[in-house]
Design an enzyme around this catalytic site. Structure first.
Site, PDB file in Angstrom:
ATOM      1  N   LYS A  77      -1.469   0.372  20.829  1.00 19.83           N
ATOM      2  CA  LYS A  77      -0.561   1.355  20.230  1.00 19.83           C
ATOM      3  C   LYS A  77      -0.911   2.745  20.762  1.00 19.83           C
ATOM      4  CE  LYS A  77       1.217   2.736  15.661  1.00 19.83           C
ATOM      5  NZ  LYS A  77       1.060   2.606  14.184  1.00 19.83           N
ATOM      6  N   SER A 157       5.507   1.570  11.658  1.00 22.67           N
ATOM      7  CA  SER A 157       5.532   2.344  12.879  1.00 22.67           C
ATOM      8  C   SER A 157       5.047   1.601  14.123  1.00 22.67           C
ATOM      9  CB  SER A 157       4.680   3.596  12.696  1.00 22.67           C
ATOM     10  OG  SER A 157       3.302   3.268  12.610  1.00 22.67           O
ATOM     11  N   SER A 181       2.616  -0.092   8.249  1.00 22.35           N
ATOM     12  CA  SER A 181       2.994   0.032   9.664  1.00 22.35           C
ATOM     13  C   SER A 181       2.518  -1.098  10.574  1.00 22.35           C
ATOM     14  CB  SER A 181       2.477   1.361  10.226  1.00 22.35           C
ATOM     15  OG  SER A 181       3.338   2.411   9.864  1.00 22.35           O
TER      16      SER A 181
END
Lengths: 493, 95
Positions: A77, A157, A181
């Site tokens: 990420k 997210s 997330s």
């Protein structure tokens, strides 16, 4: 096909010599080339570095005694600082930021031999539930509704990580979870996502959103893979004062545990009004599966559940406004010129942050400002105590909780609600565990009537990821969820 | 609780977020909506409840008071948007 393998199967295959790390990495890089222009799951692809690391991995493997993740292709990420590789948090303000250091979690993964394919897309600064707030553009969910090619959101997210793993352009990926997330995008994309106990993984070098909530975790296609990755990511780090020195157990061994006599709590308050019949049915199916696996099903109450989301939307923005004060155009990040210092700050922060990030900074500044602190922030911290107490009380009587992960399946990129509060409701089932700091995992279990994946969430005691993993493995086995999205490596629809 | 425009303007100034008039009005409406939704928390009796600060999952540790890192000026300056030699620069503050 190499891009379909689980991490555990690939680790075995590499050791047996069925294929080399170079072949494995090349298969993934070529799938990224084909699929990423459509999915936008990666912001940065580090093909050259990945190929060099694969050559190194093959040498390590042939020397014997290679660490578990040697040669395994992962997505990272774009919130984890990676030394010498651009790290943007999907924000314009960090568009050119190249960290001179490596985050603790990614350092540990590298030490375990993992090969990084690149940096995955996310909501800007991890603030969002649909990956629609990224400065690098939205991520497309590799799943489509049956007979409908409309682009759906991957959740957020960690939407790029979820989409990459689902589509087979990463074998696993790191995510971060502040209010859901990791778990919510895992559910939307039909994969496994595990948020560990707060303090299990170091936050050092992970770009901060809300420091008392942020926690890194694995996103994978199987529960065993999540256990393997978590084992590599977790552990004490003196550079994070909130990181626990509890010993890291053998998470993988937990996947083989018997569930005989395990007490599974079903929280009454999660049967929120308006829960769709489909989600209720999937939940009931999960309850039946765990009962069949030898668990005892117990009704429990978490009375403050309905206050979780509102409490979260005081605490998380408050911490965000404080953490994001550092982006002022002076020491790093983009600067937008101004005549005075104040004007430079304002121009930089106005142009550098997107709409949702600005909204949360404003909200956080308000609840922390003189005259409002007690009414909002202090009150929210007290309610947070009550929410955590709910879990502690429930866990006196049960070993693990089972709930749906999200109130719906993935929705369309153009079906985004215009009211921010409606958007926040996506996290209604994931936020309470974040507030309490307890570990929780989403496991994909079935497809809905439109052909989209649905997930169930298991929540455990502080530092008892093992029970969560054991119950998750049982759900996975019973559900036998093998469906894959139409957009995936080797089968582009 | 609704939010007036003057308060919104003050908050935007405190946050150094630089909103124009149109954005301020939009922010006023959106924050007002969120604050209205948050009013549900007024139902909760928090009398005598201690605030949860952090998550208490790790106790603060002490370590020897020694230098563990440093001498990294080049690294620290490597992402500076503007610099002169080993200094970060900002617009002139004192005339």
């Amino acid at each position: 096909m190499l891009t379909n393998l689980s991490i555990s199967a690939a680790a075995n295959g590499l050791r047996r010599g069925d294929f080399t790390a170079v072949e494995l990495i090349d298969a993934h890089l070529s799938a990224i080339e084909t699929l990423n222009p459509k999915l936008n799951a990666y912001i940065t692809v580090t093909a050259e570095e990945a190929r060099a690391a694969a050559v190194q991995a093959d040498q390590t493997l042939s020397a014997g005694d290679a660490p578990i993740l040697t040669g395994i292709p992962l997505g990272i990420k774009d919130l984890f600082c990676t030394k010498g590789v651009k790290t943007t948090a999907a924000s314009r303000i960090l568009d050119n930021f190249v960290p001179p250091y490596e985050s603790t979690v990614t350092s540990k993964l590298l030490e375990s031999g993992a090969v990084f394919l690149g940096k995955t897309n996310l909501d800007e600064f991890a603030m969002g539930s649909a990956n629609l707030t990224s400065h690098a553009g939205p991520v497309e969910n590799p799943w489509h509704r049956t007979n409908d090619s409309a682009a759906l959101v991957p959740g957020g997210s960690s939407g790029g990580s979820a989409a990459a793993v689902a589509a087979g352009i990463a074998m696993g990926a790191t995510g971060t979870d502040t209010g859901g997330s990791i778990r919510q995008p895992a559910a939307y994309c039909g994969i496994v996502g595990l948020k560990p106990t707060y303090g299990r993984c170091s936050r050092w070098g992970t770009i901060a959103f809300a420091s008392s909530l942020d926690q890194a975790g694995p996103m994978t296609r199987t529960v065993e893979d999540a256990a393997i990755m978590l084992g590599a990511m977790a552990g004490f780090d003196p550079k994070d004062s909130t990181c626990s020195d509890q010993a890291v157990p053998d998470f993988r061994a937990a996947t083989k545990r018997s569930l005989k006599g395990l007490r599974v709590g079903i929280p009454a308050e999660y049967r929120a009004e308006g829960m769709s019949a489909e989600i209720q049915a999937v939940w009931q199916q999960g309850i039946d599966w765990l009962r069949d696996a030898g668990c005892e099903i117990v009704d429990v109450s978490l009375p403050h559940t309905k206050y979780g989301l509102a409490t979260y939307y005081i605490i998380a923005p408050a911490e965000c406004s404080s953490n994001l004060a550092r982006y002022d155009g002076v020491r790093f990040g983009e600067r937008v010129a101004g005549k005075s210092l104040d004007e430079m700050y304002e121009n930089t922060r106005h142009d550098g942050f997107g709409e949702e990030v600005r909204r949360r900074i404003l909200m956080g500044t308000y609840v922390l400002s003189a005259g409002y602190y007690d009414a909002y922030y202090l009150k929210a911290q007290k309610i947070r105590t009550l929410i955590r107490r709910d879990f502690t009380n429930a866990f006196e009587n049960v070993d693990v909780l089972l709930t749906p992960t999200a109130p719906t399946a993935a929705f369309g990129q153009n079906e985004k609600p215009s009211d921010p509060v409606q958007m926040y409701l996506n996290d209604i089932f994931t936020v309470p565990a974040s507030m309490a700091g307890v570990p929780a995992m989403s496991v994909p279990v079935s497809l809905d009537s439109q052909g989209l994946p649905l997930g169930l969430q298991l929540i455990g005691r502080h530092f008892d990821e093992e029970t969560v993993i054991a119950a998750g493995a049982a759900l996975e086995k019973a559900a036998a969820f093998t469906a894959r999205p139409n957009l995936r490596a080797g089968a582009v629809a | 609780m609704s939010l007036d425009l003057a308060t919104t303007r003050r908050i935007a100034k405190l946050a150094r977020i630089g909103l124009n008039d149109q954005e301020l009005e939009a922010a006023q409406a959106e924050l007002g909506g969120i604050l209205g939704w948050i009013e549900i928390l007024n139902e909760v009796d928090v009398e005598g409840v201690p605030p949860m600060v952090g998550t208490d999952m790790a106790s603060l540790r002490q370590r020897e008071d020694v230098v563990t890192d440093g001498d990294r000026a080049a690294d620290i300056l490597s992402n500076a948007p503007d610099r002169v030699g080993p200094f970060f620069t900002v617009p002139k503050v004192v005339e």
